[in-house]
Design a protein around this motif. Structure first.
Motif, PDB file in Angstrom:
ATOM      1  N   GLU A 198       0.837  -1.214   0.000  1.00 21.76           N
ATOM      2  CA  GLU A 198       0.000   0.000   0.000  1.00 21.76           C
ATOM      3  C   GLU A 198       0.867   1.257   0.000  1.00 21.76           C
ATOM      4  N   ALA A 199       1.893   1.266   0.838  1.00 22.49           N
ATOM      5  CA  ALA A 199       2.756   2.454   0.941  1.00 22.49           C
ATOM      6  C   ALA A 199       3.448   2.738  -0.384  1.00 22.49           C
ATOM      7  N   VAL A 200       3.964   1.709  -1.014  1.00 21.25           N
ATOM      8  CA  VAL A 200       4.679   1.892  -2.286  1.00 21.25           C
ATOM      9  C   VAL A 200       3.712   2.321  -3.384  1.00 21.25           C
ATOM     10  N   ARG A 201       2.556   1.698  -3.440  1.00 23.29           N
ATOM     11  CA  ARG A 201       1.576   2.059  -4.476  1.00 23.29           C
ATOM     12  C   ARG A 201       1.094   3.499  -4.340  1.00 23.29           C
ATOM     13  N   GLN A 202       0.999   3.993  -3.112  1.00 21.38           N
ATOM     14  CA  GLN A 202       0.476   5.338  -2.873  1.00 21.38           C
ATOM     15  C   GLN A 202       1.566   6.411  -2.860  1.00 21.38           C
ATOM     16  N   ALA A 203       2.819   6.003  -2.928  1.00 22.83           N
ATOM     17  CA  ALA A 203       3.918   6.960  -2.833  1.00 22.83           C
ATOM     18  C   ALA A 203       3.982   7.858  -4.068  1.00 22.83           C
ATOM     19  N   ASP A 204       4.274   9.113  -3.831  1.00 21.46           N
ATOM     20  CA  ASP A 204       4.514  10.071  -4.899  1.00 21.46           C
ATOM     21  C   ASP A 204       6.010  10.022  -5.199  1.00 21.46           C
ATOM     22  N   THR A 205       6.393   9.279  -6.229  1.00 19.90           N
ATOM     23  CA  THR A 205       7.807   9.030  -6.502  1.00 19.90           C
ATOM     24  C   THR A 205       8.075   8.962  -7.999  1.00 19.90           C
ATOM     25  N   ALA A 206       9.307   9.275  -8.358  1.00 24.30           N
ATOM     26  CA  ALA A 206       9.742   9.134  -9.749  1.00 24.30           C
ATOM     27  C   ALA A 206      10.385   7.774  -9.994  1.00 24.30           C
ATOM     28  N   VAL A 207      10.530   6.956  -8.955  1.00 27.76           N
ATOM     29  CA  VAL A 207      11.094   5.613  -9.106  1.00 27.76           C
ATOM     30  C   VAL A 207      10.194   4.818 -10.048  1.00 27.76           C
ATOM     31  N   THR A 208      10.799   4.155 -11.023  1.00 31.34           N
ATOM     32  CA  THR A 208      10.010   3.434 -12.027  1.00 31.34           C
ATOM     33  C   THR A 208       9.909   1.935 -11.763  1.00 31.34           C
ATOM     34  N   GLU A 209      10.824   1.398 -10.935  1.00 27.85           N
ATOM     35  CA  GLU A 209      10.756  -0.028 -10.607  1.00 27.85           C
ATOM     36  C   GLU A 209      11.016  -0.243  -9.125  1.00 27.85           C
ATOM     37  N   VAL A 210      10.073  -0.914  -8.474  1.00 28.50           N
ATOM     38  CA  VAL A 210      10.246  -1.337  -7.087  1.00 28.50           C
ATOM     39  C   VAL A 210      10.208  -2.853  -7.082  1.00 28.50           C
ATOM     40  N   ARG A 211      11.232  -3.404  -6.486  1.00 26.45           N
ATOM     41  CA  ARG A 211      11.368  -4.862  -6.396  1.00 26.45           C
ATOM     42  C   ARG A 211      11.380  -5.238  -4.921  1.00 26.45           C
ATOM     43  N   PHE A 212      10.506  -6.166  -4.556  1.00 25.50           N
ATOM     44  CA  PHE A 212      10.527  -6.712  -3.201  1.00 25.50           C
ATOM     45  C   PHE A 212      11.316  -8.008  -3.253  1.00 25.50           C
ATOM     46  N   VAL A 213      12.384  -8.063  -2.486  1.00 24.41           N
ATOM     47  CA  VAL A 213      13.254  -9.233  -2.469  1.00 24.41           C
ATOM     48  C   VAL A 213      12.972  -9.989  -1.176  1.00 24.41           C
ATOM     49  N   LEU A 214      12.322 -11.137  -1.331  1.00 21.78           N
ATOM     50  CA  LEU A 214      11.885 -11.920  -0.190  1.00 21.78           C
ATOM     51  C   LEU A 214      12.814 -13.110   0.003  1.00 21.78           C
ATOM     52  N   PHE A 215      13.233 -13.314   1.236  1.00 21.56           N
ATOM     53  CA  PHE A 215      14.272 -14.277   1.552  1.00 21.56           C
ATOM     54  C   PHE A 215      13.843 -15.731   1.342  1.00 21.56           C
ATOM     55  N   ASP A 216      12.597 -16.050   1.653  1.00 17.56           N
ATOM     56  CA  ASP A 216      12.187 -17.457   1.537  1.00 17.56           C
ATOM     57  C   ASP A 216      10.846 -17.587   0.815  1.00 17.56           C
ATOM     58  N   ALA A 217      10.489 -18.843   0.530  1.00 20.07           N
ATOM     59  CA  ALA A 217       9.272 -19.129  -0.242  1.00 20.07           C
ATOM     60  C   ALA A 217       8.011 -18.665   0.478  1.00 20.07           C
ATOM     61  N   ALA A 218       7.985 -18.789   1.796  1.00 22.40           N
ATOM     62  CA  ALA A 218       6.797 -18.375   2.547  1.00 22.40           C
ATOM     63  C   ALA A 218       6.571 -16.868   2.441  1.00 22.40           C
ATOM     64  N   ALA A 219       7.636 -16.093   2.578  1.00 21.65           N
ATOM     65  CA  ALA A 219       7.515 -14.631   2.454  1.00 21.65           C
ATOM     66  C   ALA A 219       7.100 -14.257   1.039  1.00 21.65           C
ATOM     67  N   TYR A 220       7.691 -14.913   0.052  1.00 16.85           N
ATOM     68  CA  TYR A 220       7.339 -14.653  -1.345  1.00 16.85           C
ATOM     69  C   TYR A 220       5.852 -14.933  -1.571  1.00 16.85           C
ATOM     70  N   ALA A 221       5.379 -16.068  -1.089  1.00 23.25           N
ATOM     71  CA  ALA A 221       3.969 -16.447  -1.276  1.00 23.25           C
ATOM     72  C   ALA A 221       3.032 -15.442  -0.611  1.00 23.25           C
ATOM     73  N   THR A 222       3.412 -14.944   0.547  1.00 21.17           N
ATOM     74  CA  THR A 222       2.595 -13.969   1.240  1.00 21.17           C
ATOM     75  C   THR A 222       2.504 -12.660   0.457  1.00 21.17           C
ATOM     76  N   PHE A 223       3.635 -12.160  -0.018  1.00 22.84           N
ATOM     77  CA  PHE A 223       3.635 -10.934  -0.826  1.00 22.84           C
ATOM     78  C   PHE A 223       2.887 -11.162  -2.139  1.00 22.84           C
ATOM     79  N   GLU A 224       3.072 -12.325  -2.740  1.00 18.91           N
ATOM     80  CA  GLU A 224       2.402 -12.628  -4.016  1.00 18.91           C
ATOM     81  C   GLU A 224       0.894 -12.612  -3.835  1.00 18.91           C
ATOM     82  N   ALA A 225       0.394 -13.166  -2.745  1.00  9.26           N
ATOM     83  CA  ALA A 225      -1.046 -13.174  -2.488  1.00  9.26           C
ATOM     84  C   ALA A 225      -1.583 -11.766  -2.298  1.00  9.26           C
ATOM     85  N   ARG A 226      -0.791 -10.893  -1.712  1.00 11.71           N
ATOM     86  CA  ARG A 226      -1.195  -9.494  -1.494  1.00 11.71           C
ATOM     87  C   ARG A 226      -1.065  -8.633  -2.751  1.00 11.71           C
ATOM     88  N   LEU A 227      -0.149  -9.001  -3.640  1.00 10.14           N
ATOM     89  CA  LEU A 227       0.094  -8.213  -4.853  1.00 10.14           C
ATOM     90  C   LEU A 227      -1.075  -8.357  -5.809  1.00 10.14           C
TER      91      LEU A 227
END
Length: 167
Positions: A138-167
């Protein structure tokens, strides 16, 4: 802005800036912080010492962000931000969101187009992964920024799956 997820090691990410889930001392520590300092080399610690000797004599406040060189990392800069410790009795979600928006603000001042984030506060600071993912996205999506690519680097499969479900 392009949002992507990667399972892996943030210290190996090629991006203009990578974000360090730092402690307020800026002197390295465990988890992501320790890995970034070890892999990036002494140049990062040297700049952090200068920050502590100057405007951040009492440490970097929670929710704020500051940049240093990336040293030997495959990025140009490291943006250090201090996440809040999770609390069941106090809502600190605005501080966690601020870590992301402040990091993007710093990235804008640097001219960074790509930024790689870890899941801030989800390690030793105990923030539940699902709630952390919701706040981060939510914070990244609502940010007023000129950044064109945001990458979330998740350490393990569980964290990745959690972020993927939210994305």
């Amino acid at each position: 802005m392009k949002l992507t997820l990667v399972q892996g090691d943030i210290t190996q990410q090629r991006a203009d800036a990578i974000v360090n889930a730092a402690n307020s001392s800026l002197m390295g520590g465990g988890g992501v912080d320790g890995a970034i300092h070890r892999r990036g080399g002494p140049e990062i610690l040297e700049e952090c010492r200068k920050l502590r000797a100057g405007q951040y004599g009492k440490g970097l406040p929670t929710g704020r962000a500051v940049a240093t060189t990336a040293g030997r990392l495959p990025a140009r800069w490291v943006i250090h931000t201090v996440g809040p410790v999770h609390s069941r009795s106090e809502d600190r979600s605005a501080l966690l969101a601020s870590c992301y928006t402040e990091s993007l603000r710093v990235a804008d001042t640097l001219g960074a187009a790509s930024v790689a984030f870890p899941a801030i506060s989800t390690g030793i600071y105990g923030w539940p992964m699902d709630d952390a993912a919701r706040i981060a996205l939510e914070a990244v999506r609502q940010a007023d920024t000129a950044v064109t690519e945001v990458r979330f680097v998740l350490f393990d499969a569980a964290a990745y799956a959690t972020f993927e479900a939210r994305l």
